[in-house]
Design a protein around this motif. Structure first.
Motif, short mmCIF file in Angstrom:
data_model
loop_
_atom_site.label_atom_id
_atom_site.label_comp_id
_atom_site.label_asym_id
_atom_site.label_seq_id
_atom_site.Cartn_x
_atom_site.Cartn_y
_atom_site.Cartn_z
N THR A 92 38.59 35.33 46.33
CA THR A 92 37.60 35.78 45.35
C THR A 92 36.29 35.08 45.67
OG1 THR A 92 39.31 36.00 43.66
CG2 THR A 92 37.04 35.90 42.89
N VAL A 93 35.19 35.81 45.64
CA VAL A 93 33.89 35.19 45.90
C VAL A 93 33.66 34.10 44.85
CG1 VAL A 93 32.86 37.17 47.07
CG2 VAL A 93 32.64 36.95 44.59
N PRO A 94 33.05 32.99 45.26
CA PRO A 94 32.90 31.85 44.33
C PRO A 94 32.26 32.21 42.99
CG PRO A 94 32.33 31.16 46.55
CD PRO A 94 32.56 32.66 46.60
N GLU A 95 31.25 33.08 43.00
CA GLU A 95 30.56 33.40 41.75
C GLU A 95 31.41 34.23 40.79
OE1 GLU A 95 29.03 36.11 45.07
OE2 GLU A 95 29.46 33.98 44.85
N ALA A 96 32.53 34.78 41.26
CA ALA A 96 33.39 35.60 40.40
C ALA A 96 34.70 34.90 40.04
CB ALA A 96 33.69 36.93 41.08
N ARG A 97 34.89 33.67 40.50
CA ARG A 97 36.14 32.96 40.21
C ARG A 97 36.27 32.69 38.72
NH1 ARG A 97 35.78 29.39 45.66
NH2 ARG A 97 36.28 31.16 47.01
N GLY A 98 37.48 32.77 38.25
CA GLY A 98 37.74 32.54 36.84
C GLY A 98 37.50 33.74 35.95
N GLN A 99 37.18 34.90 36.55
CA GLN A 99 36.87 36.09 35.77
C GLN A 99 37.98 37.15 35.85
OE1 GLN A 99 32.89 37.42 36.77
NE2 GLN A 99 32.11 35.33 36.69
N GLY A 100 39.13 36.78 36.41
CA GLY A 100 40.28 37.67 36.38
C GLY A 100 40.56 38.48 37.63
N ALA A 101 39.76 38.37 38.67
CA ALA A 101 39.97 39.20 39.86
C ALA A 101 41.28 38.84 40.57
CB ALA A 101 38.78 39.08 40.81
N ALA A 102 41.50 37.57 40.85
CA ALA A 102 42.73 37.18 41.54
C ALA A 102 43.95 37.48 40.68
CB ALA A 102 42.68 35.69 41.91
N ARG A 103 43.87 37.22 39.41
CA ARG A 103 44.96 37.53 38.48
C ARG A 103 45.28 39.03 38.53
NH1 ARG A 103 46.96 34.95 33.89
NH2 ARG A 103 45.29 33.41 34.07
N ALA A 104 44.24 39.86 38.56
CA ALA A 104 44.44 41.31 38.59
C ALA A 104 45.09 41.76 39.90
CB ALA A 104 43.11 42.03 38.38
N VAL A 105 44.71 41.15 41.03
CA VAL A 105 45.33 41.50 42.31
C VAL A 105 46.80 41.12 42.28
CG1 VAL A 105 45.39 40.95 44.79
CG2 VAL A 105 43.20 41.38 43.68
N ILE A 106 47.12 39.93 41.82
CA ILE A 106 48.53 39.51 41.74
C ILE A 106 49.31 40.44 40.80
CG2 ILE A 106 50.09 37.67 40.99
CD1 ILE A 106 47.85 35.69 41.98
N HIS A 107 48.72 40.76 39.66
CA HIS A 107 49.38 41.67 38.72
C HIS A 107 49.66 43.02 39.38
CE1 HIS A 107 50.57 43.52 34.96
NE2 HIS A 107 49.72 44.50 35.23
N ARG A 108 48.68 43.53 40.09
CA ARG A 108 48.88 44.83 40.77
C ARG A 108 50.00 44.73 41.80
NH1 ARG A 108 50.46 49.17 41.02
NH2 ARG A 108 49.71 50.69 42.53
N LEU A 109 50.08 43.61 42.52
CA LEU A 109 51.16 43.45 43.50
C LEU A 109 52.52 43.40 42.81
CD1 LEU A 109 49.61 41.01 46.09
CD2 LEU A 109 50.24 43.41 46.43
N THR A 110 52.61 42.79 41.64
CA THR A 110 53.89 42.79 40.93
C THR A 110 54.26 44.20 40.47
OG1 THR A 110 52.96 42.20 38.75
CG2 THR A 110 53.64 40.37 40.20
N GLU A 111 53.26 45.01 40.13
CA GLU A 111 53.53 46.41 39.79
C GLU A 111 54.02 47.18 41.01
OE1 GLU A 111 50.53 47.35 36.11
OE2 GLU A 111 49.80 47.77 38.13
#
Length: 163
Positions: A92-111
């Motif tokens: 995740t680009v540093p300025e977007a960290r903590g805003q849910g992007a990585a969590r959303a990618v992991i969630h999509r992978l679990t789906e």
């Protein structure tokens, strides 16, 4: 399929993502202090856009555009007789960290894992990547496995082993 949260949506990589993907993948490689190599960047792009290659990618978008990338592939698990998903790279680009992007990618992978009958989504991270581990501890179970890397044998060593 695309998943969305108020701030972020996740979708498969598209060929039009190439310029931004290259920026993020360079950022990922820089974060892990890997040697700069446009050859590697281009090779991985080729893998990700080749429908026959095992590597696939997701991107997370916000109103600012693509802010995260995740590369993954299936892997066989002989010990359990199942197949899992291996998350190779997540950035995740540093300025977007903590805003849910990585969590959303992991969630999509679990789906994806659930839809494809996969047994697990697995990844590793650097021991000192505490910011990422804060998220990972919330969305997955930390294992007790220790990772090792062995270099391939040199041609000379292989030849000496045959004697």
């Amino acid at each position: 399929m695309t998943i969305s949260s108020p701030a972020v949506s996740v979708r498969p990589l598209d060929p039009t993502d190439e310029p931004r993907w290259r920026e993020l993948f360079r950022g990922y490689r820089d974060f892990y202090r890997l040697e700069e190599s446009e050859e590697v960047v281009s090779r991985v792009w080729g893998w990700l856009t080749d429908p026959g290659h095992e590597c696939q990618a997701l991107v997370a978008e916000s109103e600012d555009g693509v802010v995260a990338i995740g590369h993954y592939r299936s892997f066989a698990r002989p010990s359990t007789g199942t197949v899992g998903i291996w998350l190779d790279d997540l950035f995740t680009v540093p300025e977007a960290r903590g805003q849910g992007a990585a969590r959303a990618v992991i969630h999509r992978l679990t789906e994806i894992a659930a839809a494809d009958g996969r047994s697990v989504v697995r990844w590793i991270t650097a021991e000192d990547n505490h910011q990422a581990q804060t998220l990972y501890d919330q969305v997955a179970t930390r294992t007790s496995w220790v990772t090792y890397d062995a270099a391939p044998a040199t041609a000379q060593a292989v030849e000496m082993g045959r004697r």
